[in-house]
Scaffold this motif. Structure first.
Motif, PDB file in Angstrom:
ATOM      1  N   LYS A 167       0.880  -1.275   0.024  1.00  0.00           N
ATOM      2  CA  LYS A 167       0.126   0.183  -0.120  1.00  0.00           C
ATOM      3  C   LYS A 167       1.100   1.212   0.011  1.00  0.00           C
ATOM      4  N   ASP A 172       0.179  -0.011  -9.159  1.00  0.00           N
ATOM      5  CA  ASP A 172      -1.009  -0.695  -8.783  1.00  0.00           C
ATOM      6  C   ASP A 172      -2.309  -0.020  -9.672  1.00  0.00           C
ATOM      7  N   ASN A 194       3.347 -11.423   1.496  1.00  0.00           N
ATOM      8  CA  ASN A 194       2.951  -9.959   2.028  1.00  0.00           C
ATOM      9  C   ASN A 194       4.266  -9.602   2.524  1.00  0.00           C
TER      10      ASN A 194
END
Ligand SMILES: Nc1nc2c(ncn2[C@@H]2O[C@H](COP(=O)(O)OP(=O)(O)OP(=O)(O)O)[C@@H](O)[C@H]2O)c(=O)[nH]1
Ligand SMILES: C=C(OP(=O)(O)O)C(=O)O
Length: 212
Positions: free
Chosen positions: A10, A75, A105
């Motif tokens: 993110k 993204d 992750n």
């Protein structure tokens, strides 16, 4: 088998919100970047890893992780974690349609290259496979061998959802560093006890200096 890893990250300013009681807003982005750097660094040092694709819109993280040797993919879908992973998987297979894929992750700061290799070697026996996180609720690694789609279902209760999707759960022991994701202060303490990579060690020292 050698694997292409896809790692989602993110924008750092939004990352690791569940660490709010452990790290201030000023320190959290640096901590999230350090986790990602140590994850990518350990992944690239693993004998089972051929290359690493990071899917992120964060410019700073993109530069830092590219400097370690990762390929950065924007993204583009901007539709959450699983859409980002499917997009990165597509980008990897556009380059090599027969690559073996593993979604990992970005918050595994204690990751050890040989433990990751054990997980990926075990995963090679199944069309799709996954490793549950240390809490036993989530997932830290999801794999798909050549010819199979990743079909990521990360998020709430992802262990149960990956199992329901037909992926084989890997029941390995001795791979604590691959299971230890860091979402909370307690997770961070557990990762520090296992031994974290150099950037996370430095970022954790900054937390102590700041009295947090
Ligand atoms: N590229 C991309 N990565 C994401 C997205 N959502 C989550 N991630 C990444 O996926 C992994 C798991 O994400 P989450 O647990 O949802 O978020 P987090 O930042 O780790 O933690 P919280 O803010 O506390 O939920 C982390 O590596 C995130 O950076 C997204 O929409 N796009
Ligand atoms: C997204 C996941 O990870 P986290 O524990 O970081 O929420 C997950 O386990 O599916």
């Amino acid at each position: 088998m050698q694997w292409t890893l896809v790692i989602p990250l993110k924008p750092l300013a939004q990352a690791k919100s569940r660490l709010a009681d452990t790290a201030s807003e000023g320190l959290r982005p640096g901590l999230a970047l350090a986790f990602a750097q140590d994850t990518v660094g350990a992944a690239l040092a693993s004998p089972a890893v051929r290359d690493v694709v990071v899917v992120t819109d964060d410019a700073l993280a993109g530069r830092e992780l590219a400097a370690l040797g990762a390929r950065i993919v924007p993204d583009a879908p901007r539709a959450g974690l699983n859409a980002a992973l499917a997009h990165a998987a597509g980008a990897a297979r556009a380059v090599d349609p027969r690559c073996a894929l593993a979604a990992v992750n970005a918050d595994l700061p204690a990751l050890r290259p040989h433990e990751l290799a054990r997980v990926l070697d075990a995963a090679a026996e199944f069309p799709r496979a996954f490793l549950a996180d240390a809490a036993g609720i989530g997932t830290t690694v999801l794999t798909a061998v050549p010819g199979r789609e990743l079909l990521p279902a990360f998020g709430v209760d992802s262990r149960a959802r990956h199992r329901a999707s037909g992926a084989r759960e890997l029941g390995l022991t001795g791979v604590a560093s691959v299971r230890q994701d860091v979402d909370t202060g307690e997770d961070l303490r557990a990762a520090l006890a296992l031994g974290v990579g150099p950037r996370t060690a430095a970022a954790a020292a900054r937390l102590l200096t700041a009295g947090q």
